[in-house]
Design an enzyme around this catalytic site. Structure first.
Site, mmCIF file in Angstrom:
data_model
loop_
_atom_site.group_PDB
_atom_site.id
_atom_site.type_symbol
_atom_site.label_atom_id
_atom_site.label_comp_id
_atom_site.label_asym_id
_atom_site.label_seq_id
_atom_site.Cartn_x
_atom_site.Cartn_y
_atom_site.Cartn_z
ATOM 1 N N ASP A 282 21.168 1.525 -10.220
ATOM 2 C CA ASP A 282 22.204 0.422 -11.105
ATOM 3 C C ASP A 282 20.961 -0.002 -12.225
ATOM 4 O O ASP A 282 20.104 1.276 -13.059
ATOM 5 C CB ASP A 282 21.822 -1.387 -10.679
ATOM 6 C CG ASP A 282 22.458 -2.470 -11.167
ATOM 7 O OD1 ASP A 282 23.023 -2.236 -12.262
ATOM 8 O OD2 ASP A 282 23.127 -3.346 -10.387
HETATM 9 C C1 BGC Z 1 24.805 -4.399 -12.703
HETATM 10 C C2 BGC Z 1 26.372 -3.670 -11.641
HETATM 11 C C3 BGC Z 1 27.343 -2.596 -12.933
HETATM 12 C C4 BGC Z 1 26.175 -2.469 -13.952
HETATM 13 C C5 BGC Z 1 26.809 -1.344 -14.652
HETATM 14 C C6 BGC Z 1 24.249 -3.677 -13.928
HETATM 15 O O1 BGC Z 1 23.847 -5.392 -14.907
HETATM 16 O O2 BGC Z 1 24.156 -5.078 -11.340
HETATM 17 O O3 BGC Z 1 27.317 -4.100 -10.567
HETATM 18 O O4 BGC Z 1 28.341 -1.967 -12.319
HETATM 19 O O5 BGC Z 1 25.248 -3.677 -14.823
HETATM 20 O O6 BGC Z 1 27.530 -2.393 -15.675
#
Ligand code: BGC
Length: 763
Positions: A282
């Protein structure tokens, strides 16, 4: 030499990497093709493939293209549309090995056409509707030159304080797994290589929905049986359905961050489940290993992550900076690096990018004139799914459906809120495409009744909350307050109500209140909105509350004020039309809650399938020394699986085909469901099973199957469910998946509480 062999090869759609050397194996042979490609790559090129970079509007495009052309970036996210992504793919085609880029985005519940949020999708209990969301989103995303989505999000959420509850499919393992699977299949179609398919990256592995106290990014501590029985199956179901990738959660699990968790990533995901796809950290999660306190510095963080099996680093700095030194020192092996690269290339292969790097970007002459145009939308699909997602919670004295000839006072801070209608993670949905409740009602009664609108209140009177929500990372300010004093706003609404036959108040949360980093300590409708409701109630006019929210709210008080209560979540682009369809009876509501509504925040965690205990609270039999709260009624406000219709349904005669089940055989549970109302309608017959006596205390019941069916007035139908040994299996204390012999019971109902029961025995 490499260069020479490339010279003279015709430029075509086929990536030059596919034919990079004369000895290159044919593209059809995935393994050999990738192995050969890896053998051609420098260490720097390999590391480049592991970097996934966020493209923000401010980012210098020229610099990014240089990096790509130098082989230092594997993929990007957040950029979309062909004109934006083509120059980056062109840059990749100028790189030494011409390894194609991929372009990812959070296409979660729609891309241009926004469908209901995850909870709303789950409330349909309708896999065709869910598939429609995934397929439409994929078609629109692919047309936006995207290859990959960071979805579905299948984190079981049993603490609605957690803002991301909105994104998932609720509290139940079976329902969430089903929806996760349907979404993966719909996103990917018959193959993620298809030009109108996108690869699904299931997230957030694992247990992100179980963060302590519902506070985002917090830690998770959980027993292994609970993990295996309740929380892990949806990720596995999505993987079994073919999800090409896994996004790794930000939280730690029993003390070890998921991002450095070799048990989770290697033992469970790769070995036990046989997952072969790509894993993606993530956002910034590798760096965060330092603050988790498991890595001393960036170097150690990168080392831990790659050793745990994190292939791609989202918004990477550390893999790029630290892997060269780690490899040189022998702290990370070539084999470890190659394995991660192999998985990234494998995903690109599966997305069809080696065959045609422009498979979704297309040719420049086919670029759309307007990527933001109305003609890109799939409004019929959105309206259809949105109306199926609405849950009728109360309807006293048949307040609903409303007459289209009536004078309706429409009030509330969310009645005309195009941004909120889309919910959070609304990809490239545009507020100007949203049909608000005001617009939906206006269209529905045009030429017949009268609509009087007054805002009545702001979303919240708490300036600090407004500032916080407007600070969140959205494109535009989320909340624009009406500067008039609260009393003036309420007065205006009361005047509107006094002129009307009925009041419809649209209240609840702004979309940012149910989002990443939006945990709440209360589940209440904000105080200023409650003041509005109180004033409306005092007019004596019939009061319909339309709720917009991304989590269960504790609406005991609101329930008493309202004559009718409709839960609409955040219903998406066509939300206003869908809500009008239900309010006027053009569509008979059929949604059912995918998550329990607690009475108060103090009851959390409150979910229907809790483990049995020695001193259970028994409704109707108050007494000390049972498990209860003495200062509030016990049990949920609305149970899982609950939802009304304009019809009434009756279940009768639950019968089993036998009272013993032999392994390998099936038992039939059948029940008669009758529409005893005056209009045709759909309901969901839900099958729950309880393992009455096992080696461990098991849940009071667990959803094992359901059927949604349409019945004409007076029509009765027999619904039959098959039950097999497979449905009775669980992970025991030794983590063996077993169906233990002995007593079970079957519970069938139209919600999880009002059930009929029959017993049987597994031999
Ligand atoms: C979130 C994810 C997301 C990623 C990309 C993160 O802050 O936890 O769910 O896919 O950002 O946008």
């Amino acid at each position: 030499m490499m260069k020479l062999s490339l010279l003279g090869l015709a430029m075509g759609l086929v990536s030059q990497a596919a034919v990079a050397a004369t000895s290159a194996p044919p593209l059809e042979n995935k393994q050999a093709f990738i192995d050969h490609l890896i053998s051609q790559m420098t260490e720097a090129e390999k590391i480049g493939q592991l970097r996934l970079i966020s493209i923000s509007p401010e980012m210098p495009r020229e610099k990014i293209r240089e990096e790509i052309a130098a082989g230092r970036i594997g993929g990007t996210f957040n950029s979309r549309t062909a004109p934006e992504n083509r120059p980056m793919q062109d840059a990749a085609m100028r790189s030494r090995l011409k390894i194609p880029m991929f372009f990812a985005y959070d296409t979660v519940h729609g891309e241009r056409t926004i469908f209901p949020i995850g909870l709303g999708m789950a409330a349909t209990w309708d896999m065709n509707a869910v598939a429609k969301v995934g397929r439409t989103a994929a078609i629109e995303a692919a047309a936006d030159a995207l290859d990959m989505t960071f979805a579905p999000m299948v984190d079981i959420a049993r603490d609605p304080r957690w803002g991301r509850t909105s994104e998932g499919f609720g509290e139940d393992t079976y329902l969430t797994a089903k929806i996760g699977q349907a979404m993966v299949r719909a996103f990917q179609g018959s193959s993620p290589a298809n030009p109108d398919s996108i690869m699904a990256i299931v997230k957030h592995f694992a247990l992100y929905g179980a963060v302590e106290g519902g506070r985002d990014y917090n830690t998770v501590d959980m027993s292994l049986p609970k993990m295996y029985n309740d929380y892990l199956p949806p990720y596995r179901a999505a993987i079994d359905a073919g999800a090409g990738g896994v996004m790794v959660a930000l939280n730690s699990i029993n003390g070890v961050p998921a991002t450095s968790n070799t048990w989770l990533m290697n033992d469970v995901l790769r070995k036990e489940w046989g997952f072969k796809g790509v894993t993606i950290s993530d956002h910034g999660a590798i760096q965060e290993l330092i603050r988790h306190g498991v890595a001393r510095d960036g170097r150690e963080a990168a080392k831990l992550a790659i050793k745990a099996g994190i292939d791609m680093s989202m918004n990477d700095t550390l893999y790029g900076e630290e892997l060269p030194g780690l490899l040189k020192a022998g702290d990370v092996s070539q084999a470890e690096l190659d394995q991660a690269v192999r998985e990234v290339l494998g995903a690109k292969y599966d997305m069809g990018l080696f065959k045609n790097p422009y498979v979704r970007i297309g040719a420049a002459q086919n670029d759309l004139k307007d990527y933001y145009g109305e003609d890109r939308l799939h409004r019929d699909a959105a309206r259809d799914v949105a109306r199926r997602s609405l849950v009728l919670l109360e309807n006293r004295r048949q307040t609903l459906p409303l007459s289209k000839d009536a004078t309706i006072a429409l009030v509330g801070p969310l009645a005309d809120a195009p941004i909120d209608m889309m919910g959070s993670w609304a990809a490239d949905g545009r507020p100007n495409h949203s049909v608000t409740v005001r617009e939906g009602l206006r269209r529905a009664i045009e030429g017949k009744g009268k609509l009087v609108y007054a805002k009545g209140s702001n979303v919240t009177g708490d300036k600090a909350i407004v500032d916080y929500l407007n600070f969140l990372d959205f494109d535009a300010p989320q909340i624009v307050d009406d500067p008039r004093p609260p009393a003036v706003l309420i007065d205006e609404a009361v005047k509107a109500a006094q002129q009307a036959d009925v009041v419809v108040a649209v209240v609840g949360e702004s979309r940012g209140m149910s989002h990443e980093s939006s945990s709440r300590t209360t589940l209440q409708v904000p105080a200023n909105q409650r003041a509005l409701i109180e004033a409306l109630k005092a007019t004596g006019k019939p009061l319909v509350l339309v709720l917009m929210n991304g989590r269960p709210l504790s609406i005991g008080w609101e329930r008493e004020q309202a004559d009718a209560l409709l839960e609409t979540w955040f219903a998406g682009t066509e939300g206003g039309n869908a809500i009008a369809d239900v309010l006027f009876g053009d569509y008979n509501p059929s949604g059912k809650l995918p998550i329990t509504f607690p009475r108060s925040v103090g009851q959390i965690p409150m979910y229907y399938n809790h483990t049995r205990i020695g001193r259970p609270f028994t409704p109707g039999k108050p007494g000390n020394y049972t498990s209860q709260y003495f200062d509030e009624p016990n049990g949920p406000l609305y149970p899982f699986g609950y939802g009304l219709s304009y019809s009434t349904f009756e279940l009768s005669g639950l019968a089993l085909s036998g009272n013993k089940l032999k392994r390998g055989d099936t038992l039939q549970a059948s029940v008669v469901v009758r529409n005893t109302g005056k209009v045709a309608g759909e309901t969901v017959v839900q099958l729950y099973v309880q393992d009455a006596s096992a080696s461990m205390s098991r849940p009071v019941k667990e959803l094992k199957n359901f059927q949604k069916l349409m019945l004409k007035p007076g029509e009765a139908r027999t619904v039959t469910f098959n039950i097999s040994e497979e449905d009775l299996k669980f992970y025991n204390g030794q983590l063996q998946r077993v169906a233990e012999p002995g007593a079970f019971n079957v519970q069938v109902g139209l919600d999880s509480e009002a059930v009929q029961q029959q017993d049987f025995e597994l031999l």
